[in-house]
Write a protein that holds these residues in place. Structure first.
Motif, PDB file in Angstrom:
ATOM      1  N   GLN A  69      46.085  88.100  -3.415  1.00 53.79           N
ATOM      2  CA  GLN A  69      44.803  87.593  -3.889  1.00 53.79           C
ATOM      3  C   GLN A  69      43.967  87.024  -2.743  1.00 53.79           C
ATOM      4  OE1 GLN A  69      48.011  86.928  -4.839  1.00 53.79           O
ATOM      5  NE2 GLN A  69      47.976  85.668  -6.694  1.00 53.79           N
ATOM      6  N   PRO A 115      51.060  84.646  -9.468  1.00 59.23           N
ATOM      7  CA  PRO A 115      50.300  83.456  -9.078  1.00 59.23           C
ATOM      8  C   PRO A 115      51.140  82.489  -8.244  1.00 59.23           C
ATOM      9  CG  PRO A 115      49.886  83.991 -11.377  1.00 59.23           C
ATOM     10  CD  PRO A 115      50.993  84.890 -10.923  1.00 59.23           C
ATOM     11  N   ASN A 175      40.033  89.162 -11.566  1.00 62.64           N
ATOM     12  CA  ASN A 175      39.421  88.566 -10.384  1.00 62.64           C
ATOM     13  C   ASN A 175      39.834  89.320  -9.121  1.00 62.64           C
ATOM     14  OD1 ASN A 175      38.180  86.623 -11.940  1.00 62.64           O
ATOM     15  ND2 ASN A 175      39.625  84.996 -11.446  1.00 62.64           N
ATOM     16  N   ILE A 179      50.795  91.041  -9.018  1.00 59.62           N
ATOM     17  CA  ILE A 179      50.220  89.717  -8.812  1.00 59.62           C
ATOM     18  C   ILE A 179      51.137  88.660  -9.421  1.00 59.62           C
ATOM     19  CG2 ILE A 179      48.284  88.194  -9.334  1.00 59.62           C
ATOM     20  CD1 ILE A 179      47.697  90.363  -7.270  1.00 59.62           C
ATOM     21  N   GLN A 214      42.798  87.093 -16.423  1.00 55.77           N
ATOM     22  CA  GLN A 214      41.780  86.596 -15.498  1.00 55.77           C
ATOM     23  C   GLN A 214      42.231  86.742 -14.046  1.00 55.77           C
ATOM     24  OE1 GLN A 214      38.690  85.401 -16.823  1.00 55.77           O
ATOM     25  NE2 GLN A 214      38.168  85.907 -14.702  1.00 55.77           N
ATOM     26  N   HIS A 215      43.515  86.452 -13.784  1.00 58.24           N
ATOM     27  CA  HIS A 215      44.056  86.641 -12.433  1.00 58.24           C
ATOM     28  C   HIS A 215      43.840  88.083 -11.966  1.00 58.24           C
ATOM     29  CE1 HIS A 215      46.916  83.085 -13.253  1.00 58.24           C
ATOM     30  NE2 HIS A 215      46.155  82.722 -12.240  1.00 58.24           N
ATOM     31  N   ALA A 273      51.123  86.136 -14.641  1.00 54.80           N
ATOM     32  CA  ALA A 273      49.733  86.446 -14.279  1.00 54.80           C
ATOM     33  C   ALA A 273      48.915  86.690 -15.544  1.00 54.80           C
ATOM     34  CB  ALA A 273      49.679  87.665 -13.375  1.00 54.80           C
ATOM     35  N   SER A 274      47.750  86.114 -15.590  1.00 51.12           N
ATOM     36  CA  SER A 274      46.864  86.268 -16.735  1.00 51.12           C
ATOM     37  C   SER A 274      45.889  87.417 -16.510  1.00 51.12           C
ATOM     38  CB  SER A 274      46.071  84.973 -16.954  1.00 51.12           C
ATOM     39  OG  SER A 274      45.165  84.768 -15.878  1.00 51.12           O
TER      40      SER A 274
END
Length: 289
Positions: A222, A216, A268, A214, A264-265, A261-262
């Motif tokens: 996503q 962002p 989710n 991932i 949370q990313h 990427a966090s």
């Protein structure tokens, strides 16, 4: 005696993240992708023997003999000056290993191993070596219990997979984007072959894991969780999915400015995949953002 040999970037005697159990991992030099986010761009090309790096080595560990760059590993301090000098995304710090060399190394660590993984770069660019090494392992009484895995970008055509599918126990495949144009922008190649590889390996019961990275604002995974899930669960809803988080530490060029990427990313995205029917999802244990 088998004379086949490979150009190897490095070998990890023990790894628990490159397939099931404890594994010896061989990273082969050379890749057919040019990923903008590559953390090891020096594994992309084989040495061009231009000699530009020789004079820059602060430890005199490189020499230029008969139009070849010669690396003296015994005096090398791994300072990476040569890698930073190279204009071809390569390194002079590689090894040549024969099948017999690798078998000897495997036997050295055998009591601690569950299997062998060939990675890269892109391992399948040295397909003949993979076929001969895995065949030798399967034919050796003391080694045949070891599982043989390939970590691949999936760009190998089906005819290539057919050469090794009977001596390979599993493959990990990266699916870097869903849309073909997004894939090309990230890697310089399209993803049709990658999807075909996933389909073929799944049908042959040799697909161990599909990996998503991932990034962002740059990957489209996503936004396409439903399409991804529908594509994969037609083979097996329990197919193992590993989600990795991009971090910009160590990358070069424009990717250096990309957002990491966090947690949370990742969470989710994993929640969406589960919502659309995928069940076996592995998340990162560490986030560097």
């Amino acid at each position: 005696m088998n004379k086949s040999w490979a150009i190897v970037n490095k070998i990890l005697p023990f790894s628990c993240v490159d397939g099931p159990g404890n594994r010896l991992v061989i990273f082969l030099q050379g890749c057919n992708f040019k990923c903008l986010n590559c953390h090891n761009p020096y594994t992309i090309s084989r040495c061009k023997e231009c000699g530009e790096c020789v004079a820059t080595c602060p430890h005199q560990s490189l020499s230029f003999i008969n139009n070849k760059v010669i690396w003296q590993s015994s005096t090398c301090q791994q300072c990476d000056t040569c890698i930073n000098t190279c204009n071809y995304q390569s390194t002079p710090m590689t090894y040549r290993y024969s099948i017999e060399d690798i078998l000897k190394l495997i036997r050295k660590y055998l009591p601690f191993l569950n299997g062998i993984t060939l990675s890269g770069g892109e391992a399948t660019l040295q397909l003949a070596f993979i076929e001969q090494l895995f065949s030798a392992i399967k034919q050796a009484q003391d080694l045949k219990h070891l599982s043989c895995f390939v970590d691949s970008n999936g760009y190998l055509p089906q005819l290539g997979w057919q050469k090794i599918v009977n001596v390979m126990d599993g493959a990990m495949i990266d699916l870097k984007a869903w849309d073909n144009q997004v894939y090309e922008a990230l890697t310089s190649k399209g993803n049709l072959r990658v999807k075909k590889s996933i389909e073929y390996l799944a049908k042959m019961n040799k697909l161990y894991e599909v990996r998503f990275l991932i990034i962002p604002k740059h990957t489209d995974l996503q936004q396409n969780a439903e399409q991804l899930a529908n594509f994969l669960k037609q083979f097996d809803a329990n197919i193992k999915i590993r989600i990795n988080a991009f971090h910009n530490h160590g990358v070069r060029g424009e990717a250096k400015t990309w957002q990491s990427a966090s947690k949370q990313h990742i969470e989710n995205f994993a929640m969406e995949l589960k919502q659309f029917g995928l069940k076996n999802i592995v998340l990162p244990t560490v986030y560097l953002s």
